[in-house]
Design a protein around this motif. Structure first.
Motif, PDB file in Angstrom:
ATOM      1  N   ALA A   9       0.800  -1.225   0.000  1.00  0.00           N
ATOM      2  CA  ALA A   9       0.000   0.000   0.000  1.00  0.00           C
ATOM      3  C   ALA A   9       0.839   1.285   0.000  1.00  0.00           C
ATOM      4  CB  ALA A   9      -0.956  -0.005   1.187  1.00  0.00           C
ATOM      5  N   PRO A  10       2.025   1.340   0.647  1.00  0.00           N
ATOM      6  CA  PRO A  10       2.810   2.575   0.597  1.00  0.00           C
ATOM      7  C   PRO A  10       3.164   3.045  -0.817  1.00  0.00           C
ATOM      8  CG  PRO A  10       3.624   1.186   2.358  1.00  0.00           C
ATOM      9  CD  PRO A  10       2.624   0.362   1.593  1.00  0.00           C
ATOM     10  N   CYS A  11       3.053   2.143  -1.804  1.00  0.00           N
ATOM     11  CA  CYS A  11       3.372   2.540  -3.177  1.00  0.00           C
ATOM     12  C   CYS A  11       2.379   3.562  -3.736  1.00  0.00           C
ATOM     13  CB  CYS A  11       3.420   1.311  -4.087  1.00  0.00           C
ATOM     14  SG  CYS A  11       4.894   0.288  -3.827  1.00  0.00           S
ATOM     15  N   VAL A  12       1.245   3.774  -3.039  1.00  0.00           N
ATOM     16  CA  VAL A  12       0.344   4.843  -3.492  1.00  0.00           C
ATOM     17  C   VAL A  12       1.040   6.192  -3.420  1.00  0.00           C
ATOM     18  CG1 VAL A  12      -1.759   3.598  -2.853  1.00  0.00           C
ATOM     19  CG2 VAL A  12      -0.701   5.157  -1.210  1.00  0.00           C
ATOM     20  N   ALA A  13       2.104   6.290  -2.609  1.00  0.00           N
ATOM     21  CA  ALA A  13       2.857   7.541  -2.514  1.00  0.00           C
ATOM     22  C   ALA A  13       3.527   7.896  -3.839  1.00  0.00           C
ATOM     23  CB  ALA A  13       3.903   7.447  -1.406  1.00  0.00           C
ATOM     24  N   MET A  14       3.840   6.894  -4.656  1.00  0.00           N
ATOM     25  CA  MET A  14       4.407   7.163  -5.980  1.00  0.00           C
ATOM     26  C   MET A  14       3.378   7.853  -6.871  1.00  0.00           C
ATOM     27  SD  MET A  14       6.315   3.472  -6.434  1.00  0.00           S
ATOM     28  CE  MET A  14       6.870   3.788  -8.107  1.00  0.00           C
ATOM     29  N   ILE A  15       2.104   7.484  -6.687  1.00  0.00           N
ATOM     30  CA  ILE A  15       1.031   8.072  -7.485  1.00  0.00           C
ATOM     31  C   ILE A  15       0.604   9.418  -6.916  1.00  0.00           C
ATOM     32  CG2 ILE A  15      -1.346   7.744  -8.286  1.00  0.00           C
ATOM     33  CD1 ILE A  15      -0.851   4.706  -8.092  1.00  0.00           C
ATOM     34  N   GLU A  16       0.432   9.469  -5.600  1.00  0.00           N
ATOM     35  CA  GLU A  16      -0.111  10.669  -4.961  1.00  0.00           C
ATOM     36  C   GLU A  16       0.928  11.775  -4.785  1.00  0.00           C
ATOM     37  OE1 GLU A  16      -3.278  11.089  -4.137  1.00  0.00           O
ATOM     38  OE2 GLU A  16      -3.931   9.063  -4.714  1.00  0.00           O
ATOM     39  N   ARG A  17       2.193  11.383  -4.472  1.00  0.00           N
ATOM     40  CA  ARG A  17       3.202  12.397  -4.139  1.00  0.00           C
ATOM     41  C   ARG A  17       4.493  12.255  -4.936  1.00  0.00           C
ATOM     42  NH1 ARG A  17       0.346  15.972  -2.833  1.00  0.00           N
ATOM     43  NH2 ARG A  17       2.106  17.118  -1.924  1.00  0.00           N
ATOM     44  N   SER A  18       4.488  11.491  -6.012  1.00  0.00           N
ATOM     45  CA  SER A  18       5.680  11.333  -6.865  1.00  0.00           C
ATOM     46  C   SER A  18       6.905  10.957  -6.032  1.00  0.00           C
ATOM     47  CB  SER A  18       5.956  12.628  -7.648  1.00  0.00           C
ATOM     48  OG  SER A  18       4.844  12.976  -8.434  1.00  0.00           O
ATOM     49  N   ALA A  19       6.717  10.035  -5.111  1.00  0.00           N
ATOM     50  CA  ALA A  19       7.758   9.690  -4.146  1.00  0.00           C
ATOM     51  C   ALA A  19       8.611   8.522  -4.611  1.00  0.00           C
ATOM     52  CB  ALA A  19       7.123   9.359  -2.795  1.00  0.00           C
ATOM     53  N   LEU A  20       9.792   8.429  -4.014  1.00  0.00           N
ATOM     54  CA  LEU A  20      10.629   7.226  -4.128  1.00  0.00           C
ATOM     55  C   LEU A  20      10.232   6.302  -2.989  1.00  0.00           C
ATOM     56  CD1 LEU A  20      13.227   5.850  -5.431  1.00  0.00           C
ATOM     57  CD2 LEU A  20      14.462   6.861  -3.503  1.00  0.00           C
ATOM     58  N   VAL A  21       9.784   5.095  -3.308  1.00  0.00           N
ATOM     59  CA  VAL A  21       9.345   4.139  -2.295  1.00  0.00           C
ATOM     60  C   VAL A  21      10.257   2.931  -2.332  1.00  0.00           C
ATOM     61  CG1 VAL A  21       7.435   2.723  -1.463  1.00  0.00           C
ATOM     62  CG2 VAL A  21       6.967   4.951  -2.480  1.00  0.00           C
ATOM     63  N   SER A  22      10.743   2.517  -1.180  1.00  0.00           N
ATOM     64  CA  SER A  22      11.791   1.492  -1.124  1.00  0.00           C
ATOM     65  C   SER A  22      11.331   0.127  -1.619  1.00  0.00           C
ATOM     66  CB  SER A  22      12.314   1.362   0.306  1.00  0.00           C
ATOM     67  OG  SER A  22      11.289   0.911   1.181  1.00  0.00           O
ATOM     68  N   THR A  23      10.026  -0.146  -1.619  1.00  0.00           N
ATOM     69  CA  THR A  23       9.534  -1.474  -1.987  1.00  0.00           C
ATOM     70  C   THR A  23       8.986  -1.551  -3.410  1.00  0.00           C
ATOM     71  OG1 THR A  23       7.421  -0.903  -0.958  1.00  0.00           O
ATOM     72  CG2 THR A  23       8.985  -2.166   0.371  1.00  0.00           C
ATOM     73  N   ALA A  24       9.110  -0.507  -4.197  1.00  0.00           N
ATOM     74  CA  ALA A  24       8.620  -0.547  -5.576  1.00  0.00           C
ATOM     75  C   ALA A  24       9.344  -1.634  -6.364  1.00  0.00           C
ATOM     76  CB  ALA A  24       8.810   0.809  -6.247  1.00  0.00           C
ATOM     77  N   PHE A  25       8.607  -2.369  -7.199  1.00  0.00           N
ATOM     78  CA  PHE A  25       9.201  -3.449  -7.985  1.00  0.00           C
ATOM     79  C   PHE A  25      10.138  -2.868  -9.048  1.00  0.00           C
ATOM     80  CE2 PHE A  25       5.142  -6.051  -7.135  1.00  0.00           C
ATOM     81  CZ  PHE A  25       5.715  -6.632  -6.009  1.00  0.00           C
ATOM     82  N   THR A  26      11.419  -3.181  -8.920  1.00  0.00           N
ATOM     83  CA  THR A  26      12.410  -2.687  -9.889  1.00  0.00           C
ATOM     84  C   THR A  26      13.470  -3.744 -10.167  1.00  0.00           C
ATOM     85  OG1 THR A  26      13.656  -1.679  -8.057  1.00  0.00           O
ATOM     86  CG2 THR A  26      12.111  -0.244  -9.252  1.00  0.00           C
ATOM     87  N   VAL A  27      13.076  -4.995 -10.243  1.00  0.00           N
ATOM     88  CA  VAL A  27      14.023  -6.087 -10.464  1.00  0.00           C
ATOM     89  C   VAL A  27      14.279  -6.233 -11.957  1.00  0.00           C
ATOM     90  CG1 VAL A  27      14.486  -8.536 -10.140  1.00  0.00           C
ATOM     91  CG2 VAL A  27      13.216  -7.267  -8.399  1.00  0.00           C
ATOM     92  N   LYS A  28      15.512  -6.158 -12.345  1.00  0.00           N
ATOM     93  CA  LYS A  28      15.873  -6.294 -13.754  1.00  0.00           C
ATOM     94  C   LYS A  28      15.500  -7.693 -14.245  1.00  0.00           C
ATOM     95  CE  LYS A  28      19.697  -5.599 -16.983  1.00  0.00           C
ATOM     96  NZ  LYS A  28      21.147  -5.277 -17.145  1.00  0.00           N
ATOM     97  N   GLY A  29      14.811  -7.754 -15.358  1.00  0.00           N
ATOM     98  CA  GLY A  29      14.361  -9.019 -15.907  1.00  0.00           C
ATOM     99  C   GLY A  29      12.916  -9.323 -15.575  1.00  0.00           C
ATOM    100  N   LYS A  30      12.394  -8.673 -14.530  1.00  0.00           N
ATOM    101  CA  LYS A  30      10.992  -8.843 -14.154  1.00  0.00           C
ATOM    102  C   LYS A  30      10.155  -7.621 -14.519  1.00  0.00           C
ATOM    103  CE  LYS A  30      11.852 -11.842 -10.159  1.00  0.00           C
ATOM    104  NZ  LYS A  30      11.573 -12.035  -8.704  1.00  0.00           N
ATOM    105  N   GLN A  31      10.744  -6.438 -14.365  1.00  0.00           N
ATOM    106  CA  GLN A  31      10.046  -5.197 -14.685  1.00  0.00           C
ATOM    107  C   GLN A  31      10.911  -4.330 -15.584  1.00  0.00           C
ATOM    108  OE1 GLN A  31      10.275  -5.948 -11.107  1.00  0.00           O
ATOM    109  NE2 GLN A  31       8.335  -7.048 -11.252  1.00  0.00           N
ATOM    110  N   ILE A  32      10.259  -3.424 -16.293  1.00  0.00           N
ATOM    111  CA  ILE A  32      10.997  -2.502 -17.171  1.00  0.00           C
ATOM    112  C   ILE A  32      11.343  -1.211 -16.450  1.00  0.00           C
ATOM    113  CG2 ILE A  32       9.985  -3.412 -19.304  1.00  0.00           C
ATOM    114  CD1 ILE A  32       8.049  -1.004 -19.244  1.00  0.00           C
ATOM    115  N   MET A  33      10.910  -1.071 -15.210  1.00  0.00           N
ATOM    116  CA  MET A  33      11.244   0.121 -14.426  1.00  0.00           C
ATOM    117  C   MET A  33      12.438  -0.171 -13.534  1.00  0.00           C
ATOM    118  SD  MET A  33       8.815   2.399 -11.884  1.00  0.00           S
ATOM    119  CE  MET A  33       8.871   1.271 -10.483  1.00  0.00           C
ATOM    120  N   THR A  34      13.418   0.711 -13.556  1.00  0.00           N
ATOM    121  CA  THR A  34      14.587   0.588 -12.696  1.00  0.00           C
ATOM    122  C   THR A  34      14.784   1.892 -11.936  1.00  0.00           C
ATOM    123  OG1 THR A  34      16.064   1.316 -14.477  1.00  0.00           O
ATOM    124  CG2 THR A  34      15.713  -1.054 -14.242  1.00  0.00           C
TER     125      THR A  34
END
Length: 530
Positions: free
Chosen positions: A423-448
């Motif tokens: 749920a803390p990832c809503v901060a990326m949407i609401e406040r353009s935040a850097l969230v430590s648990t956002a999925f950014t694993v190379k090979g699984k997601q295109i976001m790094t």
């Protein structure tokens, strides 16, 4: 006057005729009416809350938002980078940002979830139509098993891949007497779409078609004829172009990450009917099993011959598949739900009289109401927690850096913990935040994560620190000391801390470094003192 009065229809006979006309209409259109009613029932939870509380869903939705606003949000652009590449896990990444051009990101996610649901419930109907040439009430039982443990985890790309694979199987069956070039072209389209959805969906497509062709081969007494060779060519050739694409993608670098656990097999089977409350789920399961057993006893159900090799192939793959495959967990646990969705399309309700079919449809709608009703109640309660998360961010400045931690002694049920884990990832949407648990694993997601911030977030799908681990590292300020964890320098690098799985009015775990910003149900938000 007396004769004329005798010929006039009585109000009672008029009502009876109207009632009979309504009954005849309902019986004549029972399948269509049941489909519409069931669709409305299963979509209610999706649109009753802004964020469907599926464990991983909001984390994926946050990535969709980053993709949608790429180049338009200076804060997210400084934290995250989108690197498009042909990884087999892109369905949501492609569709939702496009939908977000028309509606907001939350609504776009709901629409994608709706499309996923529709693909899962219509696929078995398409398979049945291809096998028997007509629709039958039994495939509507897919609505009853729609909400399950795999769905509640929020594996959206995989689930829509299951729906597309089921439709692909239906087309394969429907075109079995068509020219090979036609079947090959259609199969190639499905292979590409399935690769975009999820790599496991490609494998599922191959296994189910292989099972169907095995049945067809057995019906020809296992003769090595031209038809067998033609089917193998049509099945294999469309997949070949995907091999170099996979080998060249970053997903292939995860091929060595696998693990097999026997316990996960039992968990995978329980995922088929598991939602939130074990006692409730078991009650519905026993009632459904009793109804199914009675129907078999009365010889009301029959199955297509291909159901045997499909069940056998599926069981063999399920037992052999590791728990972790290509770095992704629950690889084997996802399979039973997918197989059951497909198997539903091979079963037929035999009685042809309208009243028997109507009774069966009423039973299906009743079971769907029981299942979905419980989910709707749970989502309404958990959805309020998500609203609280969004409300807690009002005073958080845009571009903040947020660390996520767990309570030392987690509170709440396991279902609640799973539902708010991201749920803390809503901060990326609401406040353009850097969230430590956002999925950014190379090979699984295109976001790094960009290099400047990569050391302070989880890039390996690990477990967030407990609050005691944070407190233990809050007094270490040696810039030259080696970094063992991404949170080692949280007091200097981060701005806020979300502590999950707590209870209201929980004690501040580190008053010298933290100021309480929001006391929520199941979480607290703290501001870090710099």
């Amino acid at each position: 006057m007396t004769e004329l009065s005798a010929r006039e229809p009585s109000p009672t006979s008029d009502r009876a005729r109207r009632r009979n006309a309504v009954v005849e209409f309902l019986l004549a259109h029972e399948f269509s009416i049941a489909f519409v009613v069931l669709t409305a029932i299963v979509l209610v939870p999706v649109f009753q809350v802004a964020v469907p509380p599926l464990s991983d869903y909001v984390n994926h939705l946050a990535r969709m938002y980053v993709i949608a606003v790429q180049g338009k949000d200076v804060h997210l652009d400084q934290f995250y980078k989108i690197e498009w590449q042909p990884i087999p896990n892109l369905a949501m990444d492609i569709v939702v940002p496009i939908l977000a051009r028309v509606v907001d990101i939350y609504r776009a996610g709901q629409v994608f979830t709706m499309l996923t649901i529709l693909s899962l419930v219509t696929g078995p109907m398409a398979v049945h139509r291809a096998l028997y040439g007509r629709f039958n009430p039994f495939p509507l039982t897919a609505f009853v098993i729609l909400y399950n443990g795999v769905f509640l985890i929020g594996l959206m790309n995989y689930l829509i891949g299951v729906g597309v694979a089921t439709w692909g199987l239906a087309f394969w069956i429907a075109l079995q007497n068509s020219r090979p070039i036609v079947r090959m072209a259609v199969s190639a389209v499905f292979c590409v779409v399935l690769y975009v959805c999820h790599l496991y969906a490609v494998g599922l497509y191959g296994v189910t078609i292989g099972a169907f062709e095995t049945w067809a081969w057995a019906s020809r007494r296992f003769a090595f004829d031209r038809r067998l060779v033609r089917s193998l060519v049509v099945l294999i050739v469309p997949v070949l172009p995907l091999v170099p694409v996979l080998l060249s993608s970053s997903t292939w670098t995860l091929a060595g990450e696998y693990a097999w656990f026997s316990q996960s097999k039992m968990d995978g089977l329980s995922m088929v009917f598991r939602t939130y409350t074990d006692a409730y789920d078991l009650t519905v399961l026993w009632l459904a099993a009793a109804a199914f057993g009675w129907a078999i006893h009365k010889r009301l159900l029959s199955a297509h011959g291909a159901v045997v090799p499909l069940a056998a192939f599926g069981a063999a793959v399920f037992l052999a598949m590791p728990y972790t495959l290509f770095g992704s967990d629950m690889a084997d646990q996802r399979l039973p739900v997918a197989l059951l969705v497909m198997l539903v399309g091979f079963v037929r309700l035999d009685p042809e009289d309208k009243w028997s079919r109507a009774g069966f449809l009423v039973l299906v709608i009743g079971f769907a109401l029981l299942r979905v009703g419980d989910v709707a109640l749970q989502w309404s309660r958990i959805g309020a927690i998500y609203d609280d998360f969004r409300a807690s961010l009002v005073d958080v400045p845009r571009g903040a850096k947020i660390l996520v931690a767990y309570a030392d002694e987690p509170k709440g049920t396991q279902a609640e913990q799973d539902a708010i884990s991201h749920a803390p990832c809503v901060a990326m949407i609401e406040r353009s935040a850097l969230v430590s648990t956002a999925f950014t694993v190379k090979g699984k997601q295109i976001m790094t994560v960009r290099r400047a911030f990569r050391a302070q977030v989880d890039t390996e799908d690990g477990v967030p620190p407990t609050i005691s681990q944070l407190v233990a590292t809050s007094y270490v300020h040696d810039d030259e000391a080696p970094r063992d964890h991404f949170w080692d320098k949280w007091t200097d690098e981060d701005d806020f801390v979300f502590v999950l799985y707590t209870e209201r009015e929980a004690d501040n775990p580190d008053p010298s470094n933290l100021d309480l910003v929001h006391d929520g149900k199941g979480f607290q938000l703290y501001k870090i003192k710099h």
